[in-house]
Design a protein around this motif. Structure first.
Motif, PDB file in Angstrom:
ATOM      1  N   SER A  50       0.833  -1.220   0.000  1.00  0.00           N
ATOM      2  CA  SER A  50       0.000   0.000   0.000  1.00  0.00           C
ATOM      3  C   SER A  50       0.856   1.255   0.000  1.00  0.00           C
ATOM      4  N   ARG A  51       2.125   1.120  -0.402  1.00  0.00           N
ATOM      5  CA  ARG A  51       2.939   2.332  -0.476  1.00  0.00           C
ATOM      6  C   ARG A  51       2.445   3.190  -1.646  1.00  0.00           C
ATOM      7  N   PRO A  52       2.560   4.521  -1.518  1.00  0.00           N
ATOM      8  CA  PRO A  52       2.099   5.388  -2.616  1.00  0.00           C
ATOM      9  C   PRO A  52       2.975   5.213  -3.848  1.00  0.00           C
ATOM     10  N   PRO A  53       2.520   5.697  -5.030  1.00  0.00           N
ATOM     11  CA  PRO A  53       3.362   5.564  -6.224  1.00  0.00           C
ATOM     12  C   PRO A  53       4.704   6.251  -5.993  1.00  0.00           C
ATOM     13  N   LYS A  54       5.772   5.587  -6.482  1.00  0.00           N
ATOM     14  CA  LYS A  54       7.121   6.104  -6.206  1.00  0.00           C
ATOM     15  C   LYS A  54       7.355   7.462  -6.860  1.00  0.00           C
ATOM     16  N   ASP A  55       7.012   7.567  -8.138  1.00  0.00           N
ATOM     17  CA  ASP A  55       7.261   8.819  -8.859  1.00  0.00           C
ATOM     18  C   ASP A  55       6.353   8.876 -10.079  1.00  0.00           C
ATOM     19  N   SER A  56       6.546   9.916 -10.876  1.00  0.00           N
ATOM     20  CA  SER A  56       5.652  10.117 -12.021  1.00  0.00           C
ATOM     21  C   SER A  56       5.825   9.044 -13.106  1.00  0.00           C
ATOM     22  N   GLN A  57       6.825   8.145 -12.932  1.00  0.00           N
ATOM     23  CA  GLN A  57       6.992   7.014 -13.863  1.00  0.00           C
ATOM     24  C   GLN A  57       5.741   6.145 -13.895  1.00  0.00           C
ATOM     25  N   SER A  58       5.039   6.107 -12.757  1.00  0.00           N
ATOM     26  CA  SER A  58       3.859   5.242 -12.709  1.00  0.00           C
ATOM     27  C   SER A  58       2.584   5.957 -13.170  1.00  0.00           C
ATOM     28  N   TYR A  59       2.731   7.208 -13.648  1.00  0.00           N
ATOM     29  CA  TYR A  59       1.556   7.927 -14.160  1.00  0.00           C
ATOM     30  C   TYR A  59       1.374   7.639 -15.645  1.00  0.00           C
ATOM     31  N   LYS A  60       0.140   7.477 -16.046  1.00  0.00           N
ATOM     32  CA  LYS A  60      -0.140   7.131 -17.437  1.00  0.00           C
ATOM     33  C   LYS A  60       0.063   8.333 -18.368  1.00  0.00           C
ATOM     34  N   TYR A  61      -0.327   9.523 -17.919  1.00  0.00           N
ATOM     35  CA  TYR A  61      -0.247  10.710 -18.781  1.00  0.00           C
ATOM     36  C   TYR A  61       0.648  11.759 -18.143  1.00  0.00           C
ATOM     37  N   LYS A  62       1.270  12.570 -19.020  1.00  0.00           N
ATOM     38  CA  LYS A  62       2.110  13.634 -18.447  1.00  0.00           C
ATOM     39  C   LYS A  62       1.244  14.719 -17.799  1.00  0.00           C
ATOM     40  N   GLU A  63      -0.017  14.828 -18.234  1.00  0.00           N
ATOM     41  CA  GLU A  63      -0.898  15.853 -17.665  1.00  0.00           C
ATOM     42  C   GLU A  63      -1.399  15.398 -16.300  1.00  0.00           C
ATOM     43  N   SER A  64      -0.498  15.367 -15.331  1.00  0.00           N
ATOM     44  CA  SER A  64      -0.838  14.968 -13.965  1.00  0.00           C
ATOM     45  C   SER A  64      -0.489  16.120 -13.039  1.00  0.00           C
ATOM     46  N   LEU A  65      -1.235  16.237 -11.971  1.00  0.00           N
ATOM     47  CA  LEU A  65      -1.004  17.326 -11.031  1.00  0.00           C
ATOM     48  C   LEU A  65      -0.780  16.759  -9.643  1.00  0.00           C
ATOM     49  N   SER A  66      -0.418  17.640  -8.709  1.00  0.00           N
ATOM     50  CA  SER A  66      -0.383  17.242  -7.297  1.00  0.00           C
ATOM     51  C   SER A  66      -1.428  18.062  -6.569  1.00  0.00           C
ATOM     52  N   GLN A  67      -2.075  17.424  -5.616  1.00  0.00           N
ATOM     53  CA  GLN A  67      -2.944  18.177  -4.725  1.00  0.00           C
ATOM     54  C   GLN A  67      -2.146  18.369  -3.428  1.00  0.00           C
ATOM     55  N   ALA A  68      -1.794  19.615  -3.157  1.00  0.00           N
ATOM     56  CA  ALA A  68      -0.992  19.881  -1.956  1.00  0.00           C
ATOM     57  C   ALA A  68      -1.800  20.804  -1.052  1.00  0.00           C
ATOM     58  N   PHE A  69      -1.808  20.491   0.236  1.00  0.00           N
ATOM     59  CA  PHE A  69      -2.601  21.360   1.118  1.00  0.00           C
ATOM     60  C   PHE A  69      -2.016  21.462   2.514  1.00  0.00           C
ATOM     61  N   ILE A  70      -2.379  22.577   3.152  1.00  0.00           N
ATOM     62  CA  ILE A  70      -2.058  22.790   4.567  1.00  0.00           C
ATOM     63  C   ILE A  70      -3.376  23.099   5.262  1.00  0.00           C
ATOM     64  N   GLY A  71      -3.637  22.381   6.332  1.00  0.00           N
ATOM     65  CA  GLY A  71      -4.889  22.611   7.056  1.00  0.00           C
ATOM     66  C   GLY A  71      -4.628  22.924   8.514  1.00  0.00           C
ATOM     67  N   SER A  72      -5.468  23.768   9.083  1.00  0.00           N
ATOM     68  CA  SER A  72      -5.379  24.074  10.521  1.00  0.00           C
ATOM     69  C   SER A  72      -6.755  23.856  11.133  1.00  0.00           C
ATOM     70  N   GLU A  73      -6.791  23.049  12.194  1.00  0.00           N
ATOM     71  CA  GLU A  73      -8.046  22.972  12.946  1.00  0.00           C
ATOM     72  C   GLU A  73      -7.966  24.094  13.973  1.00  0.00           C
ATOM     73  N   ILE A  74      -8.902  25.036  13.903  1.00  0.00           N
ATOM     74  CA  ILE A  74      -8.794  26.233  14.758  1.00  0.00           C
ATOM     75  C   ILE A  74      -9.998  26.366  15.689  1.00  0.00           C
ATOM     76  N   MET A  75      -9.752  27.041  16.797  1.00  0.00           N
ATOM     77  CA  MET A  75     -10.806  27.349  17.780  1.00  0.00           C
ATOM     78  C   MET A  75     -10.948  28.867  17.840  1.00  0.00           C
ATOM     79  N   LEU A  76     -12.179  29.340  17.828  1.00  0.00           N
ATOM     80  CA  LEU A  76     -12.425  30.782  17.937  1.00  0.00           C
ATOM     81  C   LEU A  76     -13.032  31.096  19.305  1.00  0.00           C
TER      82      LEU A  76
END
Ligand SMILES: Cc1cc2nc3c(=O)[nH]c(=O)nc-3n(C[C@H](O)[C@H](O)[C@H](O)COP(=O)(O)OP(=O)(O)OC[C@H]3O[C@@H](n4cnc5c(N)ncnc54)[C@H](O)[C@@H]3O)c2cc1C
Length: 376
Positions: A145-171
């Motif tokens: 269940s390891r993630p894909p090693k690199d873009s070698q395992s992608y079928k198309y060059k038109e691939s993106l990354s979803q990158a995010f930073i999240g904060s759980e905050i209290m007001l």
């Protein structure tokens, strides 16, 4: 015999534990080992999925308790605001840490070794697994269940990354509308698709996540954008954070492999959204969980739905070459298409009628250009 198992799982994350929580109920006598590189169960994930008619019920199937359910979502861009009532559907959040612990406790008779990293796999008649520790392990079958090693395992060059930073905050005050999830609050940008996602757990507490669909991940940029967004909340306290890079890509078929793959590396993540929990649940729910043998091993290879891969590949192509129109794509989809069709589509269970409604709602010229490869 010491260190000899029927099946070894590399990685003890969501896909392995969802699978094993069901497989071991039917096959409690199998000798199963999970090798996980992390020292402890992660505390930096929130898993969300849709629930409702014709969607596999994750909470019920896996005996999980949702952290919160919502009946309304909204999408926002510079000029538009879309509010959708989801009923009879719901958007459901599961606490990552509690979910993984609960799934692990539902697995019967497995050996779960943490803080051990798999380094090498050899296969003759059996699998030999070498790790960063002295021990070697042997098994007849291997799930990876390891993630894909690199873009070698992608079928198309038109691939993106979803990158995010999240904060759980209290007001300090009651400021969040706890009835409504902000699925996407878009920020205008020509190089990436940028939006913030807000999960209000209560009037005072929410997960606020700044997300980029991008070709080049730059966490400094994401963090700046995230801090800017958080400025609208006065005197907040950050109680927890999440950070990730997920592949938005169609993966090459790994069917002929001797190793059975699970999770993101098996294509269980929806390329257009980065969601994978529902895809995993759908697949696991479709299995009959016969004891794995060479004669039925094929049944445990995951195949993503072709039609969805095809539609996602067109969507990715458009987002790759024209990220500035990403917000328009999503806003147009949620404005024009039936929300139930969108939910079933995002949950991997659309009818043909749902697919037609989705395609019809998208800006035609843009999608046809994507379909005909006119962007290259
Ligand atoms: C912060 C975050 C939020 C997310 N939110 C959602 C969401 O809301 N909805 C949704 O559907 N999906 C979501 N996802 C995406 C996806 O569902 C998760 O990433 C999910 O955990 C994927 O499951 P997996 O089993 O493929 O990978 P993982 O859960 O990451 O499991 C793989 C495991 O393998 C281990 N490992 C890796 N290499 C080795 C090695 N060499 N040796 C031993 N162990 C190794 C890792 O430590 C990891 O525990 C989110 C992901 C993240 C990171």
């Amino acid at each position: 015999m010491k260190n000899v198992y029927d099946i070894i799982f590399i990685g003890g994350g969501l896909s392995s534990l969802m699978f094993l929580s069901q497989y071991t109920q039917k096959n409690p006598k199998e000798k199963i080992l999970v090798l996980e590189k992390n020292k402890s169960i992660r505390d930096d994930q929130t898993f969300c999925a849709w629930a409702g008619p014709s969607i596999v019920d994750i909470a019920q199937t896996f005996n999980l308790k949702p952290k919160k359910k919502w009946h309304k979502i909204q999408l926002v861009d510079n000029t538009n605001f879309i509010l959708k009532d989801l009923q009879p559907y719901q958007y459901v959040a599961f606490d990552g840490n509690k979910t993984l612990k609960k799934l692990l406790s539902s697995c019967k008779n497995i050996t779960y070794k943490s803080n051990i990293t798999v380094k090498q796999i050899q296969h003759d008649d059996v699998f030999t697994i070498k790790t960063d520790k002295e021990d070697e392990f042997y098994s007849l079958y291997l799930f990876d269940s390891r993630p894909p090693k690199d873009s070698q395992s992608y079928k198309y060059k038109e691939s993106l990354s979803q990158a995010f930073i999240g904060s759980e905050i209290m007001l300090p005050n009651n400021s969040f509308d706890e009835t409504t999830v902000t699925l996407m609050d878009f920020q205008k940008n020509k190089d990436e698709i940028i939006f913030t996602y807000v999960l209000p757990f209560s009037k005072k507490r929410a997960l606020v996540e700044t997300t980029f669909f991008t070709k080049h991940v730059d966490f400094k940029l994401i963090n700046n954008q995230h801090k800017l967004y958080l400025k609208r909340y006065k005197n907040f306290k950050e109680v927890r954070t999440e950070k990730a890079v997920l592949p938005m890509a169609i993966l090459n078929n790994t069917k002929s492999d001797k190793i059975l793959r699970l999770g993101i590396g098996a294509g269980m993540m929806r390329p257009s959204t980065g969601y994978s929990m529902q895809r995993m649940a759908n697949w696991i729910n479709s299995l009959r969980f016969m004891k794995i043998k060479n004669s039925n091993k094929q049944n445990y290879f995951y195949r993503s739905p072709k039609i969805l891969d095809w539609l996602d590949s067109i969507f990715l192509k458009v987002c790759y070459y024209q990220p500035q129109i990403g917000p328009l794509l999503f806003m147009s989809l949620f404005k024009k298409a039936n929300i139930f069709s969108i939910i079933r589509f995002m949950s991997d269970v659309p009818s043909w009628f749902d697919i037609i409604r989705i395609v019809w709602a998208l800006p035609k010229k843009i999608m046809i250009k994507g379909l005909l490869n006119r962007y290259e």
